[in-house]
Design a protein around this motif. Structure first.
Motif, short mmCIF file in Angstrom:
data_model
loop_
_atom_site.label_atom_id
_atom_site.label_comp_id
_atom_site.label_asym_id
_atom_site.label_seq_id
_atom_site.Cartn_x
_atom_site.Cartn_y
_atom_site.Cartn_z
N TYR A 58 -41.53 31.63 41.01
CA TYR A 58 -40.19 31.41 41.53
C TYR A 58 -39.78 29.95 41.42
N ALA A 59 -38.46 29.73 41.59
CA ALA A 59 -37.89 28.39 41.67
C ALA A 59 -36.72 28.42 42.64
N ILE A 60 -36.47 27.29 43.25
CA ILE A 60 -35.32 27.12 44.15
C ILE A 60 -34.51 25.94 43.65
N THR A 61 -33.20 26.07 43.65
CA THR A 61 -32.34 24.95 43.26
C THR A 61 -31.11 24.89 44.16
N HIS A 62 -30.68 23.66 44.43
CA HIS A 62 -29.42 23.41 45.12
C HIS A 62 -28.44 22.67 44.20
N ASP A 63 -28.81 22.57 42.92
CA ASP A 63 -27.94 21.92 41.94
C ASP A 63 -26.74 22.82 41.67
N ARG A 64 -25.57 22.37 42.08
CA ARG A 64 -24.40 23.24 42.07
C ARG A 64 -24.07 23.83 40.70
N PRO A 65 -24.00 23.03 39.63
CA PRO A 65 -23.71 23.64 38.32
C PRO A 65 -24.74 24.69 37.92
N LEU A 66 -26.02 24.43 38.21
CA LEU A 66 -27.06 25.39 37.85
C LEU A 66 -26.95 26.67 38.69
N VAL A 67 -26.66 26.51 39.98
CA VAL A 67 -26.47 27.69 40.83
C VAL A 67 -25.27 28.51 40.36
#
Length: 438
Positions: free
Chosen positions: A402-411
């Motif tokens: 798994y991975a978690i992101t808060h990077d808006r463009p990527l989300v």
């Protein structure tokens, strides 16, 4: 050659549509600071003196006979025709309305020459509404991608008319945000302040333009200025009529920033990578068990239940059995005030819980092995993407990478990808069936 409008008589709605008997009228769009007209919005009328003269009656009748998508193309084509014949050329901008479901139907063959000529000679902004993403998100994303491929702009119409518009604005990524006219009439309402704050934040982040609709008085004009609107539309500037014989020169045209994320946006589900594929290509992966991922998943899901501006929540559950009764209760409670909540899984029904949009996945669907929780709001974005490693044994001990992101463009890229899997709904709100290649 622009073609010839065939005359009546119009014995029924089929005759109206067959004759392409739609007449456009145009309302000026004005730069508030100078009063200069920078373009026009095209509005459609049916044949005068018939039951279909008003646009509401016209579209209602076409919808009843299953020809509303065709009517949508006709309205835009007749607007293009009138603009071309009047020589409404850049830098003036033509605004036209579009229901994205019409994109799925395709342009009728007899209107294709008009569309081609419009793409060559007109400067167009296509208006969408927040209703469209709820009804047919895949078509909406494909339609906006098609507009931008033609070099045209995209506007989000009636922002503020429904709380959904704030949460869905990032998915449309409009070049122009049109504030609903009711905001001008309730400037002291807390909801108005909420909408305006979110729109100003979006405009600051992207460079998008704000346009206020429904300006009828000096007071409305002053309120529009206070809301950050650089452009206006309404009876104060002019009612919908035929285009003028001559156009005044435009000192400064409406700027189209062609808002887009750094990551490309796929046009259809055929092209769409899965959320896991998108995020894992940009973020490192970690391995863990389902039991240890559950708190992270619950935390992100709870974001849809927080604050005055609840976000969109999109979730993949692999199989229907993982959408447990407890999950159904939790999602239904969130759906009571969240703008849009969707769940996807094998064998999942169209409405797995009250207010929750369900999509049934095929056994061989690429999402079958993914556990995704994606949250997107006006000011917050996060995604958990995980892929099942195929372990046997107890469910809670199953391992995922798994991975978690808060990077808006990527989300946003991951969320747009997932929206391509959602089936369109019918007028009754029941999801329709579309092919995997839709």
């Amino acid at each position: 050659m622009l073609g010839i409008l065939r005359p009546g008589p119009y014995v029924d709605i089929h005759a109206v549509l067959d004759a392409r008997a739609v007449t456009p009228v145009f309302q000026p769009l004005v730069r508030i600071e100078t009063g200069d007209i920078i373009g026009y919005e095209a509005l459609s009328r049916g044949p005068a003196g018939t039951p279909w003269e008003s646009p509401a009656a016209l579209f209602a009748a076409a919808r009843q006979v299953g020809r509303d998508a065709e009517l949508d193309w006709v309205c835009r084509a007749q607007a293009y025709r009138a603009a071309l014949e009047a020589r409404l050329a850049p830098p003036l901008t033509l605004f036209v309305n579009m229901e994205p479901a019409a994109w799925r139907a395709g342009c009728p063959a007899d209107l294709l020459p008009l569309l081609g000529e419009a793409q060559q000679r007109l400067r167009v902004v296509t208006e969408m509404t927040e209703r469209a993403i709820a009804a047919d998100p895949s078509a909406l994303l494909a339609a906006t991608a098609s507009c931008r491929a033609s070099g045209w702009g995209v506007a989000l119409d009636d922002v503020g008319a429904d709380p959904m518009s704030l949460a869905l604005m990032p998915f449309v990524h409009p070049d122009v945000v049109k504030l609903d006219m009711q905001l001008l009439r309730r400037p002291s309402d807390p909801y108005t302040a909420q909408v305006v704050g979110a729109v100003l934040a979006y405009a600051e982040r992207t460079g998008a333009t704000i346009l206020a609709e429904g300006i009828e008085t000096e007071e409305h004009l002053a309120v529009a200025r206070s809301m950050g609107a650089a452009f206006g539309q309404g009876w104060y500037f002019g009612r919908p009529v035929a285009l003028p014989a001559r156009f005044r020169p435009v000192a400064e045209p409406l700027r189209l920033v062609q808002v887009a994320d750094p990551l490309p946006q796929q046009a259809t589900r055929r092209d769409a990578a899965t959320p896991f594929e998108i995020v894992s290509a940009a973020r490192p992966l970690t391995r863990t068990t389902k039991e240890l991922l559950m708190p992270i998943s619950r935390y992100l899901e709870a974001k849809a239940d927080e604050g005055p501006e609840p976000p969109v929540l999109l979730a993949c559950f692999q199989d229907e059995r993982h959408f447990t009764p407890a999950t159904a209760r939790r999602f239904s409670e969130m759906a009571a005030h969240a703008p849009f909540i969707a769940a996807l899984a094998v064998n999942l029904p169209a409405e797995p819980a009250p207010g929750v949009r369900g999509t049934r996945l095929a056994d061989d669907d690429p999402l079958r092995d993914e556990w995704n929780v994606i949250v997107v709001g006006p000011h917050y974005a996060a995604a958990l993407v995980a892929r099942d490693l195929g372990d046997d044994g107890p469910d809670r001990e199953r391992r995922f990478e798994y991975a978690i992101t808060h990077d808006r463009p990527l989300v946003l890229q991951a969320a747009r990808s997932l929206l391509h899997w959602l089936n369109p709904t019918t007028q009754t709100g029941v999801p329709a069936t579309v092919s995997r290649a839709a």
